[in-house]
Design a protein around this motif. Structure first.
Motif, PDB file in Angstrom:
ATOM      1  N   ILE A  75      15.188  54.841  26.888  1.00 27.02           N
ATOM      2  CA  ILE A  75      16.359  54.129  26.370  1.00 27.02           C
ATOM      3  C   ILE A  75      16.436  52.724  26.971  1.00 27.02           C
ATOM      4  O   ILE A  75      15.867  52.446  28.027  1.00 27.02           O
ATOM      5  CB  ILE A  75      17.688  54.868  26.639  1.00 27.02           C
ATOM      6  N   ARG A  76      17.146  51.885  26.262  1.00 33.21           N
ATOM      7  CA  ARG A  76      17.354  50.523  26.753  1.00 33.21           C
ATOM      8  C   ARG A  76      18.830  50.331  27.055  1.00 33.21           C
ATOM      9  O   ARG A  76      19.676  50.850  26.341  1.00 33.21           O
ATOM     10  CB  ARG A  76      16.934  49.505  25.699  1.00 33.21           C
ATOM     11  N   THR A  77      19.096  49.616  28.106  1.00 32.14           N
ATOM     12  CA  THR A  77      20.484  49.295  28.388  1.00 32.14           C
ATOM     13  C   THR A  77      20.533  47.920  29.056  1.00 32.14           C
ATOM     14  O   THR A  77      19.512  47.240  29.148  1.00 32.14           O
ATOM     15  CB  THR A  77      21.138  50.385  29.256  1.00 32.14           C
ATOM     16  N   SER A  78      21.683  47.531  29.499  1.00 30.11           N
ATOM     17  CA  SER A  78      21.787  46.247  30.193  1.00 30.11           C
ATOM     18  C   SER A  78      22.920  46.355  31.198  1.00 30.11           C
ATOM     19  O   SER A  78      23.658  47.338  31.191  1.00 30.11           O
ATOM     20  CB  SER A  78      22.070  45.134  29.185  1.00 30.11           C
ATOM     21  N   ALA A  79      23.032  45.354  32.047  1.00 28.43           N
ATOM     22  CA  ALA A  79      24.080  45.397  33.067  1.00 28.43           C
ATOM     23  C   ALA A  79      24.744  44.035  33.184  1.00 28.43           C
ATOM     24  O   ALA A  79      24.155  43.018  32.841  1.00 28.43           O
ATOM     25  CB  ALA A  79      23.485  45.804  34.406  1.00 28.43           C
ATOM     26  N   SER A  80      25.988  44.053  33.647  1.00 29.15           N
ATOM     27  CA  SER A  80      26.692  42.805  33.937  1.00 29.15           C
ATOM     28  C   SER A  80      26.949  42.768  35.446  1.00 29.15           C
ATOM     29  O   SER A  80      27.211  43.800  36.051  1.00 29.15           O
ATOM     30  CB  SER A  80      28.022  42.755  33.198  1.00 29.15           C
ATOM     31  N   VAL A  81      26.859  41.571  36.010  1.00 31.09           N
ATOM     32  CA  VAL A  81      27.020  41.444  37.456  1.00 31.09           C
ATOM     33  C   VAL A  81      28.035  40.341  37.778  1.00 31.09           C
ATOM     34  O   VAL A  81      27.936  39.229  37.252  1.00 31.09           O
ATOM     35  CB  VAL A  81      25.664  41.105  38.128  1.00 31.09           C
ATOM     36  N   GLY A  82      29.012  40.672  38.599  1.00 34.46           N
ATOM     37  CA  GLY A  82      29.954  39.670  39.091  1.00 34.46           C
ATOM     38  C   GLY A  82      29.551  39.270  40.506  1.00 34.46           C
ATOM     39  O   GLY A  82      29.172  40.120  41.300  1.00 34.46           O
ATOM     40  N   ILE A  83      29.628  37.977  40.802  1.00 38.94           N
ATOM     41  CA  ILE A  83      29.175  37.493  42.114  1.00 38.94           C
ATOM     42  C   ILE A  83      30.296  36.765  42.841  1.00 38.94           C
ATOM     43  O   ILE A  83      30.960  35.909  42.258  1.00 38.94           O
ATOM     44  CB  ILE A  83      28.030  36.460  41.981  1.00 38.94           C
ATOM     45  N   VAL A  84      30.494  37.101  44.106  1.00 37.33           N
ATOM     46  CA  VAL A  84      31.341  36.259  44.948  1.00 37.33           C
ATOM     47  C   VAL A  84      30.448  35.750  46.064  1.00 37.33           C
ATOM     48  O   VAL A  84      29.824  36.540  46.763  1.00 37.33           O
ATOM     49  CB  VAL A  84      32.516  37.032  45.576  1.00 37.33           C
ATOM     50  N   TYR A  85      30.358  34.444  46.184  1.00 33.09           N
ATOM     51  CA  TYR A  85      29.590  33.871  47.282  1.00 33.09           C
ATOM     52  C   TYR A  85      30.569  33.592  48.421  1.00 33.09           C
ATOM     53  O   TYR A  85      31.515  32.832  48.255  1.00 33.09           O
ATOM     54  CB  TYR A  85      28.900  32.588  46.830  1.00 33.09           C
ATOM     55  N   CYS A  86      30.377  34.270  49.545  1.00 32.73           N
ATOM     56  CA  CYS A  86      31.370  34.202  50.620  1.00 32.73           C
ATOM     57  C   CYS A  86      30.927  33.315  51.768  1.00 32.73           C
ATOM     58  O   CYS A  86      30.020  33.662  52.524  1.00 32.73           O
ATOM     59  CB  CYS A  86      31.619  35.593  51.193  1.00 32.73           C
ATOM     60  N   ASN A  87      31.609  32.196  51.920  1.00 36.33           N
ATOM     61  CA  ASN A  87      31.462  31.427  53.139  1.00 36.33           C
ATOM     62  C   ASN A  87      32.649  31.816  54.032  1.00 36.33           C
ATOM     63  O   ASN A  87      33.405  32.721  53.674  1.00 36.33           O
ATOM     64  CB  ASN A  87      31.452  29.937  52.836  1.00 36.33           C
ATOM     65  N   GLU A  88      32.804  31.127  55.150  1.00 41.90           N
ATOM     66  CA  GLU A  88      33.865  31.501  56.087  1.00 41.90           C
ATOM     67  C   GLU A  88      35.238  31.545  55.426  1.00 41.90           C
ATOM     68  O   GLU A  88      36.020  32.460  55.620  1.00 41.90           O
ATOM     69  CB  GLU A  88      33.920  30.481  57.216  1.00 41.90           C
ATOM     70  N   GLU A  89      35.484  30.519  54.596  1.00 40.24           N
ATOM     71  CA  GLU A  89      36.792  30.384  53.967  1.00 40.24           C
ATOM     72  C   GLU A  89      37.063  31.571  53.038  1.00 40.24           C
ATOM     73  O   GLU A  89      38.143  32.154  53.041  1.00 40.24           O
ATOM     74  CB  GLU A  89      36.775  29.079  53.173  1.00 40.24           C
ATOM     75  N   MET A  90      36.047  31.949  52.284  1.00 44.16           N
ATOM     76  CA  MET A  90      36.155  33.063  51.355  1.00 44.16           C
ATOM     77  C   MET A  90      36.330  34.387  52.119  1.00 44.16           C
ATOM     78  O   MET A  90      37.113  35.255  51.723  1.00 44.16           O
ATOM     79  CB  MET A  90      34.862  33.127  50.561  1.00 44.16           C
ATOM     80  N   ALA A  91      35.566  34.521  53.216  1.00 39.50           N
ATOM     81  CA  ALA A  91      35.572  35.789  53.947  1.00 39.50           C
ATOM     82  C   ALA A  91      36.951  36.089  54.525  1.00 39.50           C
ATOM     83  O   ALA A  91      37.291  37.236  54.808  1.00 39.50           O
ATOM     84  CB  ALA A  91      34.514  35.763  55.044  1.00 39.50           C
ATOM     85  N   ALA A  92      37.747  35.030  54.714  1.00 35.57           N
ATOM     86  CA  ALA A  92      39.076  35.226  55.285  1.00 35.57           C
ATOM     87  C   ALA A  92      40.068  35.757  54.247  1.00 35.57           C
ATOM     88  O   ALA A  92      41.178  36.156  54.589  1.00 35.57           O
ATOM     89  CB  ALA A  92      39.579  33.898  55.861  1.00 35.57           C
ATOM     90  N   ARG A  93      39.690  35.756  52.984  1.00 36.31           N
ATOM     91  CA  ARG A  93      40.607  36.170  51.923  1.00 36.31           C
ATOM     92  C   ARG A  93      40.609  37.685  51.764  1.00 36.31           C
ATOM     93  O   ARG A  93      39.546  38.300  51.610  1.00 36.31           O
ATOM     94  CB  ARG A  93      40.181  35.547  50.572  1.00 36.31           C
ATOM     95  N   PRO A  94      41.763  38.300  51.774  1.00 39.09           N
ATOM     96  CA  PRO A  94      41.806  39.759  51.638  1.00 39.09           C
ATOM     97  C   PRO A  94      41.489  40.242  50.224  1.00 39.09           C
ATOM     98  O   PRO A  94      41.188  41.406  50.016  1.00 39.09           O
ATOM     99  CB  PRO A  94      43.251  40.116  52.018  1.00 39.09           C
TER     100      PRO A  94
END
Ligand code: C2E
Ligand code: CA
Ligand code: CA
Length: 569
Positions: free
Chosen positions: A262-281
């Motif tokens: 069978i054939r299928t596909s996928a979707s991917v969401g990306i968050v690139y985390c620097n220090e500022e991002m990592a502090a976000r809950p």
């Protein structure tokens, strides 16, 4: 087979850390006299040696004396735990002290024995129980932290890893990427294929996902068809996009599930985390939004949470596609920019500059498509295309006066720093039919300085074949001229940012003059790049610069007017 038996099959390796050699002999003798188990005991006499040995030996168990010179056995146990040693550690002591007992356990030791109360049976049993208990502990924690279908980490374990990685990012500033993946239309597939095939599909998805990631990455299944990855070896948003693209492409390959493919596909969401991002809950909700965005954009693709990064990603993909098309259809073009002798304005060279026009007519700047080409092997196709038109440029500019000028070809740092750069380049030159004596190669200092010995070898081979070498963008980097002089370079191209400063800064004037003088003394010709005015040209001519290039001398131009697109079709 019980765990207890399994540990008795092979000899148990024991690290014995004690500054007292006689105690070691005594303990070893006790263990050897115990007939039911074989032991291989290694002795080290100091805290430091113990640390080294623990790393290299990875013993089944460790016996540590309380007295270790300046350190205590408790410190050793604490250190070993922090360094990731997971085996059992037993603290030995000469004194009877119940407080010590508590502290030993709190530090992470599994047991505590008094040396003078110990006998062979007691010691052997303590070791056996400790090893056994650790074994079970490990099995339990793997069970509790893994997804039973795919063997990947489960959601709970993922969450605790995410906490660890975010706090490490906040501490060290090292960025990481968080990826959320979801199989497109999995529910429909699961309903039509049946649950067994659905499970088989999930197992294969898990395996492919792990293959796309690196060893240290954290790959997990959250349940259903939702997967997540923490990639903390990633240094840039682009690296995260590349990983996500790799995953999307891998999921596009057909899945063989027993008797059906069978054939299928996928979707991917990306968050690139620097220090500022990592502090976000809200990190996980950002990943969710990115995934939603990837789905909304038509699935079978990836998207960043960050809108700016998304734009960049889309632009990069666009540029990459256009470049591929242009290379495949020979649509990459080159402009030539004249290089003249400073003294008499005689044309002595032409630099080829690549130009890419997208199908929609948009001109894509070289910096963008060269970066896209550098990402994969396409940069060699750019060089091949440049060489393919170099012959025509040479005969049109220097046809009548053999040997009077060269065509300059730009090379990327990625190309020149390869160990096999010289044979590849010479091969391409030969295939193009252009004489090496007609060509000059422009290289930049980034990439060549990492391994100066190898660069010297590469450049020597290229020069022996008849090519000349120009060092491009000099002054934009940090490298000193005396260092560069170790390389067989013919010409130094002084960067236009530097040329620009000369008219306003006396300091830049002084530096330019001494660079030109020093290069001349070393037998290296100098070229001022990006000369835009008569004043700049005069300054560099007077400073002793041999050649000039820039809008004032001549703008880049096509050799002939490009044929209208319609005529090609
Ligand atoms: P570069 O090698 O430093 O090329 C000189 C750049 O300065 C060219 O930009 C040229 O159009 C521009 N320029 C020339 N004279 C002047 C001037 O007087 N004033 C100003 N403001 N600019 C001037 P371009 O064509 O946009 O190329 C940008 C860079 O792209 C090049 O920088 C080179 O690093 C890269 N590149 C271009 N073609 C190729 C190629 O075929 N292969 C590789 N590897 N890189 C290429
Ligand atoms: Ca150049
Ligand atoms: Ca340049």
């Amino acid at each position: 087979m019980s765990l207890l038996e399994s540990t008795e099959d092979k000899p148990l390796s024991i690290l014995y850390v004690d500054d007292d050699y006689e105690d070691f002999l005594l303990t070893e003798a006790m263990l050897q006299s115990h007939s039911r188990t074989d032991y291989e005991v290694e002795w080290v006499d100091t805290f430091e040696n113990g640390i080294e040995k623990l790393k290299s030996l990875k013993p089944d168990a460790c016996l540590v004396d309380y007295n270790l010179g300046e350190h205590t056995g408790i410190e050793f146990v604490q250190w070993a735990k922090e360094a990731g040693f997971e085996g059992p550690m037993i603290l030995l002591t000469g004194r009877n002290d119940s407080d010590l007992d508590q502290r030993a356990l709190a530090a992470g030791a599994v047991d505590y024995l008094e040396k003078n109360a110990v006998n062979p049976n007691l010691l052997a049993r303590a070791i056996r129980y400790a090893v056994h208990r650790k074994h079970i502990e490990r099995e339990l924690s793997t069970l509790a932290s893994s997804d039973h279908l795919t063997g990947l980490r489960n959601r709970a374990s993922f969450d605790s890893e995410l906490r660890r990685v975010t706090s490490s990012c906040l501490r060290t500033g090292k960025p990481f990427a968080l990826l959320l993946l979801d199989i497109d239309h999995f529910k429909e597939a699961n309903d039509t294929l049946g649950h067994q095939a659905g499970d088989a599909l999930l197992i294969e998805v898990a395996a492919r996902l792990s293959d796309c990631c690196r060893g240290g990455d954290i790959v997990s299944r959250w349940g259903g068809d939702e997967f997540a990855v923490i990639a903390d070896s990633i240094g840039s948003a682009l690296g995260a996009a590349n990983l996500a693209n790799r995953i999307v492409m891998s999921m596009n390959q057909p899945f063989d599930l027993g008797d059906q493919s069978i054939r299928t596909s996928a979707s991917v969401g990306i968050v690139y985390c620097n220090e500022e991002m990592a502090a976000r809950p809200e990190l996980l909700s950002f990943a969710d939004q990115a995934l939603y965005r990837a789905k909304a954009a038509g699935r079978n693709g990836c998207a960043f949470f960050d809108e700016e990064m998304n734009k960049e990603l889309r632009q990069r993909l666009f540029v990459k596609e256009e470049l591929e098309l242009a290379v495949n259809w020979n649509r990459l073009q080159f402009m030539g920019q004249p290089i003249v002798c400073a003294q008499d304005n005689r044309l002595c060279g032409i630099e080829l500059l690549a130009r890419l026009t997208a199908q929609n007519g948009e001109n894509i700047p070289p910096d963008q498509f060269i970066a896209a080409a550098e990402d994969n092997e396409m940069i060699w196709a750019v060089t091949r295309a440049a060489l393919a038109c170099a012959g025509a440029w040479h005969s049109s500019a220097f046809g009548g006066q053999k040997g009077n000028g060269r065509i300059s070809i730009n090379l990327s740092p990625k190309q020149i720093c390869r160990s096999d750069a010289a044979p590849i380049i010479l091969d391409l030159v030969e295939q193009s039919g252009v004489k090496a004596e007609w060509l000059d190669l422009e290289i930049t200092e980034n990439g060549i300085m990492a391994d100066i010995e190898r660069t010297r070898e590469t450049l020597t081979i290229l020069k022996e074949a008849g090519l000349t070498i120009s060092l491009d963008d000099f002054g934009a980097g940090q490298t000193s001229l005396s260092y560069l002089a170790q390389l067989p370079i013919d010409r130094l191209k002084i960067d236009r940012s530097f040329v620009r400063k000369v008219m306003t800064s006396t300091e830049a004037q002084a530096i330019s003059e001494s660079v030109v003088a020093l290069a001349n003394r070393l037998g290296i010709e100098t070229l001022a790049e990006g000369v835009e005015s008569a004043e700049e040209a005069d300054f560099f001519r007077n400073a002793g610069c041999a050649v000039l290039q820039g809008y004032f001398i001549g703008r880049p131009a096509y050799m002939e007017l490009p044929e209208p697109v319609a005529a090609n079709a």
